[in-house]
Scaffold this active site. Sequence first.
Site, PDB file in Angstrom:
ATOM      1  CG  ASP A 102     -10.766  89.512  39.943  1.00 57.16           C
ATOM      2  OD1 ASP A 102      -9.994  89.825  40.855  1.00 57.16           O
ATOM      3  OD2 ASP A 102     -11.999  89.580  40.054  1.00 57.16           O
ATOM      4  NE  ARG A 145     -17.207  93.071  24.485  1.00 64.41           N
ATOM      5  CZ  ARG A 145     -16.860  92.177  25.412  1.00 64.41           C
ATOM      6  NH1 ARG A 145     -15.659  92.204  25.936  1.00 64.41           N
ATOM      7  NH2 ARG A 145     -17.714  91.265  25.828  1.00 64.41           N
ATOM      8  CD  GLU A 178      -7.713  85.631  30.248  1.00 60.98           C
ATOM      9  OE1 GLU A 178      -8.384  86.638  29.994  1.00 60.98           O
ATOM     10  OE2 GLU A 178      -8.204  84.596  30.741  1.00 60.98           O
TER      11      GLU A 178
HETATM   12  P1  5GP Z   1     -10.873  85.520  37.170  1.00 64.70           P
HETATM   13  O1  5GP Z   1     -11.239  84.105  36.895  1.00 64.70           O
HETATM   14  O2  5GP Z   1      -9.386  85.802  36.989  1.00 64.70           O
HETATM   15  O3  5GP Z   1     -11.357  85.974  38.520  1.00 64.70           O
HETATM   16  O4  5GP Z   1     -11.686  86.419  36.137  1.00 64.70           O
HETATM   17  C1  5GP Z   1     -11.204  86.617  34.872  1.00 64.70           C
HETATM   18  C2  5GP Z   1     -12.256  87.121  33.906  1.00 64.70           C
HETATM   19  O5  5GP Z   1     -13.252  87.910  34.559  1.00 64.70           O
HETATM   20  C3  5GP Z   1     -11.614  88.032  32.881  1.00 64.70           C
HETATM   21  O6  5GP Z   1     -11.173  87.317  31.757  1.00 64.70           O
HETATM   22  C4  5GP Z   1     -12.757  88.989  32.557  1.00 64.70           C
HETATM   23  O7  5GP Z   1     -13.580  88.429  31.579  1.00 64.70           O
HETATM   24  C5  5GP Z   1     -13.538  89.092  33.844  1.00 64.70           C
HETATM   25  N1  5GP Z   1     -13.129  90.246  34.676  1.00 64.70           N
HETATM   26  C6  5GP Z   1     -12.424  90.243  35.823  1.00 64.70           C
HETATM   27  N2  5GP Z   1     -12.247  91.476  36.317  1.00 64.70           N
HETATM   28  C7  5GP Z   1     -12.844  92.308  35.435  1.00 64.70           C
HETATM   29  C8  5GP Z   1     -12.974  93.741  35.371  1.00 64.70           C
HETATM   30  O8  5GP Z   1     -12.523  94.528  36.211  1.00 64.70           O
HETATM   31  N3  5GP Z   1     -13.652  94.235  34.285  1.00 64.70           N
HETATM   32  C9  5GP Z   1     -14.170  93.430  33.319  1.00 64.70           C
HETATM   33  N4  5GP Z   1     -14.804  94.029  32.321  1.00 64.70           N
HETATM   34  N5  5GP Z   1     -14.066  92.080  33.346  1.00 64.70           N
HETATM   35  C10 5GP Z   1     -13.403  91.528  34.393  1.00 64.70           C
END
Ligand code: 5GP
Length: 177
Positions: A103, A165, A99
């Site tokens: 978050d 990216r 991954e």
């Molecule tokens: P989660 O389900 O853990 O809250 O979110 C995970 C996904 O959200 C990651 O795989 C990514 O695609 C996106 N994401 C979470 N935080 C960030 C961030 O700070 N920057 C970016 N670009 N994507 C994030």
Amino acid sequence: MSTTAVGEVLIDEPTLRQRVEELGEEISADYEGRELLLVGVLKGAVFFMADLMRQLSVPCEIDFMAISSYGEGTDSSGVVRILKDLDGNIEGRHVLVLEDIIDTGLTLSYLMRNLGAREPASLEVCALLVKHGRLESDVPVKYIGFEIPNKFVIGYGLDFAERYRNLPHVAVLREEP
Ligand code: 5GP
């Protein structure tokens, strides 16, 4: 209307390279004598995956999954959808999910349940970045590159609305009025 720009650099290129090398050594030692299947979560993990794979000394293959996450905003929707499934069968394989960033962990939690049901021999996670104090799910993340503060970050594979990216470092997204 607001515009965005590249803000403070959180992790520079040499630091990223050094940590990826360390992770490569650790993973190679842990999986010695086994064959590894790296599952990259598109699109963000591709850059990390390409660099990490070149630091592995065990035989390894790659496959990819695409799942929906934030759409075009910066807030987790909590809704997970498989956009592209794996090409191959993972039953009996040693699977390491790569991954870019975790978050809340809700996306990963869904993915792990889904992959776990396919009966791999082992299933672990390696995340380049984990947001400090944000994890809501109890998914164990075996390998972590860096813990970062709760800011929206871009670069080294991470996007904002599909842009940024290509930055060689991880930076904070700056939103300007
Ligand atoms: P989660 O389900 O853990 O809250 O979110 C995970 C996904 O959200 C990651 O795989 C990514 O695609 C996106 N994401 C979470 N935080 C960030 C961030 O700070 N920057 C970016 N670009 N994507 C994030």
